[in-house]
Design a protein around this motif. Sequence first.
Motif, mmCIF file in Angstrom:
data_model
loop_
_atom_site.group_PDB
_atom_site.id
_atom_site.type_symbol
_atom_site.label_atom_id
_atom_site.label_comp_id
_atom_site.label_asym_id
_atom_site.label_seq_id
_atom_site.Cartn_x
_atom_site.Cartn_y
_atom_site.Cartn_z
ATOM 1 N N SER A 35 0.913 -1.059 0.073
ATOM 2 C CA SER A 35 0.057 -0.085 -0.047
ATOM 3 C C SER A 35 0.844 1.230 0.059
ATOM 4 O O SER A 35 1.659 1.496 1.112
ATOM 5 C CB SER A 35 -0.657 0.070 1.404
ATOM 6 N N ALA A 62 0.016 4.198 0.276
ATOM 7 C CA ALA A 62 -0.447 5.239 0.646
ATOM 8 C C ALA A 62 0.027 5.682 2.247
ATOM 9 O O ALA A 62 0.377 4.771 2.882
ATOM 10 C CB ALA A 62 -2.383 5.223 0.923
ATOM 11 N N ASN A 97 8.353 -3.976 11.001
ATOM 12 C CA ASN A 97 8.283 -4.494 9.390
ATOM 13 C C ASN A 97 9.660 -4.820 8.964
ATOM 14 O O ASN A 97 10.637 -3.995 9.356
ATOM 15 C CB ASN A 97 8.004 -3.158 8.604
ATOM 16 N N HIS A 144 -0.177 -9.337 10.437
ATOM 17 C CA HIS A 144 -0.254 -8.994 9.070
ATOM 18 C C HIS A 144 1.116 -9.088 8.415
ATOM 19 O O HIS A 144 2.139 -8.800 8.934
ATOM 20 C CB HIS A 144 -1.262 -7.479 8.926
ATOM 21 N N HIS A 164 -4.008 -5.225 3.127
ATOM 22 C CA HIS A 164 -3.072 -4.308 4.029
ATOM 23 C C HIS A 164 -3.911 -3.948 5.295
ATOM 24 O O HIS A 164 -3.438 -4.321 6.197
ATOM 25 C CB HIS A 164 -2.551 -3.117 3.233
#
Length: 469
Positions: A81, A83, A95, A347, A365
């Motif tokens: 994503s 965004a 991450n 996730h 996402h």
Amino acid sequence: LPRDKLNPPTPSIYLESKRDAFSPVLLQFCTDPKNPITVIRGLAGSLRLSESPQKPPKNTPKTPGPSEGDRRWREVTVAASPAGHQENNNFCSVNINIGPGDCEWFAVHEHYWETISAFCDRHGVDYLTGSWWPILEDLYRSNIPVYRFVQRPGDLVWINAGTVHWVQATGWCNNIAWNVGPLTAYQYQLALERYEWNEVKNVKSIVPMIHVSWNVARTVKISDPDLYKMIKYCLLQSIKHCQVQRESLVRAGKKIAYQGRVKDEPAYYCNECDVEVFNILFVTSETGGRNTYLVHCEGCARRRGGGLGGVIVLEQYKTEELMQIYDGFTLVRHLGELGHTWAHLGHTWGSWDTPGHTWDIPGAHLGHTWGSWDTPGHTWDIPGAHLGHTWGSWDTPGHTWDIPGAHLGHTWGSWDTPGHTWDIPGAHLGHTWGSWDTPGHTWDIPGAYLGTAGRAGTHLGHLGHTWES
Ligand SMILES: O=C(O)CCC(=O)C(=O)O
Ligand SMILES: [Fe+2]
Ligand SMILES: [Zn+2]
């Protein structure tokens, strides 16, 4: 602000040993409200995460089908994503770039989210649900510092609670990411604030904060007075809300049926407006299929008309039960300032080398999936190739997490609530304890952190960090 203040260096930490990855001081640093984002360089190397799949632990009965290890280490490649966003309910995000290419990160402290939201309004884009990429010049003109850095393969990025961030793959890169909620005053406050804002904006809160707060009160010992006060206040509001609802129903002569909760029962959301529905459920039976029931909030149930005719009102907790939990929830004396309890939200995502490309995988996402986590040894088997993440059996005392980046390998114990089983869907809660603040002291508790005693102080000690531009 001068240009150098608008381009602050990103806190970067280089780990010298595997043990450093377990340091509560590292955790303290990453969760400090002053640090919106931290890069841990070469983490995958120091934890030897590249050697995958990992062997399943010994004493694990062999089960048919793909082994735990196979699933745990499956690399996934899904939607990037591009965004800008904050995580669901302002949770933290962890991450890891597993390569082969790099990722470029941009981050802004939570403090500025409303300004960025106003930019979105001006451009006619919805801040919470829309897709947007901030114009750096706009941010600089508003005196908003932007953290910017490259995440190379093996680097772990810790996105602190509420940090606004956006990412761009500069090469072919795959990432593994998941949300974590350290139970700190800062995280709880931001999670609750976003929970309330989501309600105003009719956006679903992926973390059912009322449900989670009651479960925390039942099962977690809180030693931070600020955090304690916030949870206590939330519980009080929740009890009051239940009482008001109850009284109006009783006054109207509506029957309330008690139906206690069972194991693994999820938190509920209104079928119409997605608001969390806690304790008093307004249930309708759908004519279409048998055994199909829908939960509604009071507002939506009443909007159906007919004075709640055809609506069954269920109560999941007795008033005395909630009061007992409320009264039993007390501030405990200092158990180590670096002790954290966490809620985890898994996730996984990946990115192709096509910046700006979005995939239409529903939930790829933002649609994080909650799993049931109260089953010892349970691993998630989440449908869909894009969610391959599994959790270890955290509730086994002395068990060490062996999941890439999972709170950096802390040891978890359930010793503080013997025999306790958890039933918060979607939240993994456990303790990790730090001995940093009591030099020389070792915890005689199974599952307690047994790291370097005497690494006292609020600094990173030999875990020197540098500030990269
Ligand atoms: O999905 C993205 O946009 C990049 C990853 C990310 O935002 C995260 O790990 O929190
Ligand atoms: Fe994110
Ligand atoms: Zn509703």
